[in-house]
Design a protein around this motif. Structure first.
Motif, PDB file in Angstrom:
ATOM      1  N   VAL A  41      43.008  55.930  34.917  1.00  0.00           N
ATOM      2  CA  VAL A  41      41.765  55.597  35.630  1.00  0.00           C
ATOM      3  C   VAL A  41      40.903  54.671  34.785  1.00  0.00           C
ATOM      4  CG1 VAL A  41      39.588  56.560  36.471  1.00  0.00           C
ATOM      5  CG2 VAL A  41      41.745  57.627  37.106  1.00  0.00           C
ATOM      6  N   PHE A  42      40.783  54.952  33.501  1.00  0.00           N
ATOM      7  CA  PHE A  42      40.005  54.077  32.622  1.00  0.00           C
ATOM      8  C   PHE A  42      40.678  52.715  32.467  1.00  0.00           C
ATOM      9  CE2 PHE A  42      37.652  57.587  30.061  1.00  0.00           C
ATOM     10  CZ  PHE A  42      36.998  57.944  31.220  1.00  0.00           C
ATOM     11  N   GLY A  47      38.953  48.977  31.942  1.00  0.00           N
ATOM     12  CA  GLY A  47      39.783  47.995  31.254  1.00  0.00           C
ATOM     13  C   GLY A  47      40.136  46.786  32.094  1.00  0.00           C
ATOM     14  N   LEU A  48      39.896  46.838  33.411  1.00  0.00           N
ATOM     15  CA  LEU A  48      40.288  45.730  34.282  1.00  0.00           C
ATOM     16  C   LEU A  48      39.087  44.988  34.855  1.00  0.00           C
ATOM     17  CD1 LEU A  48      42.513  44.156  35.735  1.00  0.00           C
ATOM     18  CD2 LEU A  48      42.441  45.891  37.551  1.00  0.00           C
ATOM     19  N   LEU A  73      47.901  48.319  29.333  1.00  0.00           N
ATOM     20  CA  LEU A  73      48.872  49.029  30.167  1.00  0.00           C
ATOM     21  C   LEU A  73      49.993  49.619  29.304  1.00  0.00           C
ATOM     22  CD1 LEU A  73      49.133  46.620  33.245  1.00  0.00           C
ATOM     23  CD2 LEU A  73      47.862  48.771  33.055  1.00  0.00           C
ATOM     24  N   ALA A  74      50.456  48.864  28.308  1.00  0.00           N
ATOM     25  CA  ALA A  74      51.495  49.394  27.418  1.00  0.00           C
ATOM     26  C   ALA A  74      50.987  50.599  26.638  1.00  0.00           C
ATOM     27  CB  ALA A  74      51.962  48.292  26.460  1.00  0.00           C
ATOM     28  N   GLN A  75      49.731  50.522  26.193  1.00  0.00           N
ATOM     29  CA  GLN A  75      49.154  51.661  25.474  1.00  0.00           C
ATOM     30  C   GLN A  75      49.045  52.883  26.385  1.00  0.00           C
ATOM     31  OE1 GLN A  75      48.883  52.720  22.505  1.00  0.00           O
ATOM     32  NE2 GLN A  75      46.933  51.996  21.671  1.00  0.00           N
ATOM     33  N   SER A  76      48.721  52.669  27.654  1.00  0.00           N
ATOM     34  CA  SER A  76      48.623  53.790  28.598  1.00  0.00           C
ATOM     35  C   SER A  76      49.991  54.435  28.820  1.00  0.00           C
ATOM     36  CB  SER A  76      48.047  53.302  29.925  1.00  0.00           C
ATOM     37  OG  SER A  76      46.740  52.777  29.749  1.00  0.00           O
ATOM     38  N   VAL A  77      51.034  53.613  28.895  1.00  0.00           N
ATOM     39  CA  VAL A  77      52.392  54.155  29.044  1.00  0.00           C
ATOM     40  C   VAL A  77      52.766  54.995  27.828  1.00  0.00           C
ATOM     41  CG1 VAL A  77      54.838  53.538  29.201  1.00  0.00           C
ATOM     42  CG2 VAL A  77      53.145  52.317  30.587  1.00  0.00           C
ATOM     43  N   ILE A 130      30.584  45.950  27.083  1.00  0.00           N
ATOM     44  CA  ILE A 130      30.350  47.388  26.879  1.00  0.00           C
ATOM     45  C   ILE A 130      31.437  48.206  27.581  1.00  0.00           C
ATOM     46  CG2 ILE A 130      28.736  49.272  27.228  1.00  0.00           C
ATOM     47  CD1 ILE A 130      27.896  47.208  25.138  1.00  0.00           C
ATOM     48  N   LEU A 131      31.804  47.827  28.809  1.00  0.00           N
ATOM     49  CA  LEU A 131      32.839  48.567  29.523  1.00  0.00           C
ATOM     50  C   LEU A 131      34.188  48.472  28.809  1.00  0.00           C
ATOM     51  CD1 LEU A 131      32.075  47.737  33.272  1.00  0.00           C
ATOM     52  CD2 LEU A 131      31.711  49.896  32.076  1.00  0.00           C
ATOM     53  N   LEU A 132      34.497  47.268  28.289  1.00  0.00           N
ATOM     54  CA  LEU A 132      35.769  47.101  27.595  1.00  0.00           C
ATOM     55  C   LEU A 132      35.804  47.919  26.300  1.00  0.00           C
ATOM     56  CD1 LEU A 132      37.961  45.406  28.820  1.00  0.00           C
ATOM     57  CD2 LEU A 132      37.530  43.641  27.122  1.00  0.00           C
ATOM     58  N   VAL A 133      34.675  47.992  25.640  1.00  0.00           N
ATOM     59  CA  VAL A 133      34.599  48.818  24.430  1.00  0.00           C
ATOM     60  C   VAL A 133      34.753  50.298  24.781  1.00  0.00           C
ATOM     61  CG1 VAL A 133      33.050  49.581  22.592  1.00  0.00           C
ATOM     62  CG2 VAL A 133      33.289  47.148  23.094  1.00  0.00           C
ATOM     63  N   LEU A 134      34.184  50.707  25.921  1.00  0.00           N
ATOM     64  CA  LEU A 134      34.358  52.095  26.363  1.00  0.00           C
ATOM     65  C   LEU A 134      35.824  52.433  26.601  1.00  0.00           C
ATOM     66  CD1 LEU A 134      31.407  52.614  28.873  1.00  0.00           C
ATOM     67  CD2 LEU A 134      31.824  53.959  26.811  1.00  0.00           C
ATOM     68  N   ASP A 135      36.583  51.510  27.158  1.00  0.00           N
ATOM     69  CA  ASP A 135      37.994  51.770  27.454  1.00  0.00           C
ATOM     70  C   ASP A 135      38.876  51.644  26.220  1.00  0.00           C
ATOM     71  OD1 ASP A 135      40.373  51.948  29.310  1.00  0.00           O
ATOM     72  OD2 ASP A 135      40.686  49.937  28.472  1.00  0.00           O
TER      73      ASP A 135
END
Length: 464
Positions: A41-42, A47-48, A73-77, A130-135
Motif C-alpha cells: 500500500v505504501f 512511493g508512486l 517494487l523490488a524492495q517490496s518483493v 515528504i511523501l517519498l521520504v515517508l515511504d
C-alpha cells in the motif's frame, strides 16, 4: 465460462482453506497478510504518487523517478519474501540467514540516493519529497524490526535518518524541508515499530500458549499411561510371583509323588482367577467415563479454547442417586460431544444441560457452531468414537440419541436414558428387566427359605 469456473473454484478453495484453519492459524495468517499489505500500500501510494512531477520534468528526473519506482517494487518483493523467515527468527523457531539482508540493504542505499538526486534536480515538489521520504524505509524496516532488538533498531533508524537529512542538506534542500523529512522519518519509524513488533509479539505469545497446551495434553496422556502401568503392576506383580513360587513347589511335590501338589495347583488356579478379576476391575475403571468428571473436564477444555461453556443441572444425576450405568453412558456423551465441538466446528458458546423426568435422565449439548458435531450418520466403531458409537452405548442401557440443527444456527445433541432399561442376557443381548439398581433402590429380596441353596445355580468363578 471456463475462466469464471476456474476463478470460482479457486475462491471456494480459499474459503475452504480459511474455514479449515484453527483460530490461531487464522490470526497468524491475518497478521502476515496485513504486514505484507502495508508494504505494498505504501509502495503504490506514497512511493508512486510523488513521482507525477517527474513526468513534467527533465528527462534526467524521469529516469531517476523510474529507477526509484523499480527499486521500490523490488524492495517490496524482497520484504514480502523475508517476512516469513523474520517471523520464525523472532519466535526462535529458526535463525534468519544474514546473507538475505545484503540485497535489501543495497536497494535501500540505492533508493536513498535516488530520492536525494530527485530532490537535487527538482524532480519533486515539496509535498512529494515528504511523501517519498515517508515511504523510503517501510519495505526494509518491517522485516528488519523483527530481526534485531528494539534498542538496536532505534539506533540504526536514527543513523539512517541523520544520513538522509544530511544528504538532503548537501543537495541544497531548504531547511524547512529538511525538518519535514526528519519528522516524517521519525513518524514512519515509530509507526513501523509500534505496529509490527507488538503484533508479532502477541502472535508469538499465543503460539507459545498453544504449544504449552499441547505439551500439557501430552504430559497428561503420559501420566495416565504411567498410572495405568503402576496399577497393573500393583495388581499382577505380587500375584504372579506367588503363582510362580507355588507352581515350582507343585512341580517338586509332583516329582516326589506327594499328593499335596494337587492342593498347590488348586491354590494357583484360585490366585489366577482372582488376578483375572482384579485386572478386569482395573480396566473397567480405566475405561469408564465418570459424569461429574467429564462435565468438569469438558467445561475446562472448551473455556481454554475460547468457547463460553455453561453447565446446568450438573448436580442432577450425581446428587439424586441415578444409576452408575446411566452416569457412565452420559459421561461418554459429554466426552464425545465436547471433542466434536472442538474438532468439527468453530462455536463461541456451548451449553450443557442435565434434567431428570419421572423415568429418565436427559442430557442436552447445544452450541452455535455449524458442523460442530459429527453428522448423525457418522461412522462409529462401537468404542465411543462417533455418534454411532454413542448410540450403541446408550442402547445398552435403553437410551437414545438425537443430533441435528436446532434453528438460529444452533446444533443440539440430545441423549435420553431411562431409569428403567434392558439388562444383557447370557449372550450379551439386552432383554427387558426391572429398574436399574441405584443407591436409592430397595435391596433385592432374599432367596426363599424353601429353596435349597444347593439347587441355586452358582455364579461363574470370575463373577464371585
Amino acid at each position: 465460462m471456463k475462466g469464471l469456473t476456474g476463478v470460482s473454484g479457486r475462491i471456494r478453495g480459499w474459503r475452504r482453506g480459511w474455514h479449515e484453519r484453527s483460530k490461531l492459524q487464522r490470526i497468524d495468517l491475518y497478521t502476515r497478510v496485513t504486514l505484507c499489505s502495508i508494504t505494498w500500500v505504501f509502495a503504490v501510494s506514497w512511493g508512486l504518487l510523488p513521482l507525477r512531477r517527474t513526468l513534467e520534468a527533465e528527462p534526467v528526473a524521469m529516469v531517476l523517478g523510474g529507477a526509484f519506482l523499480a527499486a521500490n517494487l523490488a524492495q517490496s518483493v524482497l520484504s514480502t519474501r523475508d517476512l516469513a523467515p523474520a517471523f520464525a527468527h523472532y519466535r526462535g523457531v529458526e535463525r534468519f540467514p544474514p546473507g538475505r539482508l545484503r540485497l535489501p540493504a543495497a536497494l535501500q542505499a540505492v533508493m536513498t540516493g535516488l530520492v536525494v538526486a530527485l530532490a537535487a534536480v527538482g524532480g519533486l515538489d515539496d509535498d512529494g519529497l515528504i511523501l517519498l521520504v515517508l515511504d523510503l524505509p517501510v519495505a526494509f524496516a518491517i522485516p528488519y524490526v523483527l530481526l534485531v532488538p528494539v534498542r538496536t533498531f532505534l539506533l540504526h533508524a536514527a543513523v539512517f535518518s541523520t544520513t538522509v537529512v544530511a544528504l538532503l542538506a548537501a543537495a541544497g534542500v531548504p531547511a524547512r524541508l529538511q525538518f519535514g523529512a526528519a519528522a516524517a522519518l521519525a513518524v514512519v519509524i515509530l509507526l513501523i515499530l509500534l505496529s509490527t513488533r507488538p503484533s508479532v509479539w502477541s502472535l508469538s505469545v499465543m503460539w507459545q500458549a498453544e504449544e504449552a497446551r499441547d505439551m500439557q495434553a501430552r504430559l497428561a496422556v503420559a501420566e495416565e499411561r504411567l498410572r495405568f502401568g503402576r496399577d497393573m503392576h500393583d495388581v499382577l506383580g505380587r500375584n504372579l510371583s506367588v503363582i510362580a513360587l507355588k507352581s515350582e513347589l507343585a512341580v517338586e511335590l509332583a516329582q516326589r509323588g506327594n499328593p499335596a501338589a494337587t492342593d498347590q495347583m488348586v491354590e494357583v488356579q484360585r490366585i489366577a482367577r482372582a488376578s483375572q478379576q482384579e485386572v478386569r476391575d482395573v480396566v473397567r475403571g480405566y475405561r469408564e467415563a465418570d459424569l461429574p468428571t467429564e462435565l468438569t473436564g469438558a467445561r475446562g477444555v472448551l473455556q481454554a479454547a475460547g468457547i463460553t461453556c455453561t453447565v446446568e443441572g450438573a448436580d442432577g444425576p450425581a446428587g439424586i442417586g441415578a444409576p452408575a450405568a446411566v452416569q457412565a453412558a452420559l459421561g461418554w456423551v459429554v466426552r464425545e460431544t465436547a471433542t466434536n465441538v472442538l474438532r468439527h466446528g468453530d462455536p463461541r458458546h456451548c451449553r450443557i444441560r442435565l434434567t431428570r423426568t419421572a423415568d429418565a435422565v436427559v442430557l442436552e449439548v447445544e452450541n452455535d457452531g455449524a458442523g460442530a458435531t459429527e453428522p448423525s450418520g457418522g461412522r462409529g466403531d462401537g468404542g465411543g468414537s462417533g455418534l454411532a458409537g454413542l448410540r450403541e452405548r446408550l442402547g445398552a442401557v435403553g437410551g437414545s440419541l438425537n443430533a441435528g440443527a436446532a434453528g438460529d444456527g444452533l446444533f443440539r445433541v440430545t441423549a435420553t436414558v431411562p431409569l428403567t432399561g434392558p439388562r444383557p442376557d447370557a449372550s450379551g443381548r439386552p432383554v427387558p428387566s426391572a429398574p436399574i439398581a441405584s443407591s436409592s433402590s430397595p435391596p433385592p429380596s432374599p432367596v426363599p427359605a424353601a429353596v435349597d441353596s444347593r439347587d441355586t445355580p452358582s455364579a461363574p468363578p470370575e463373577e464371585r
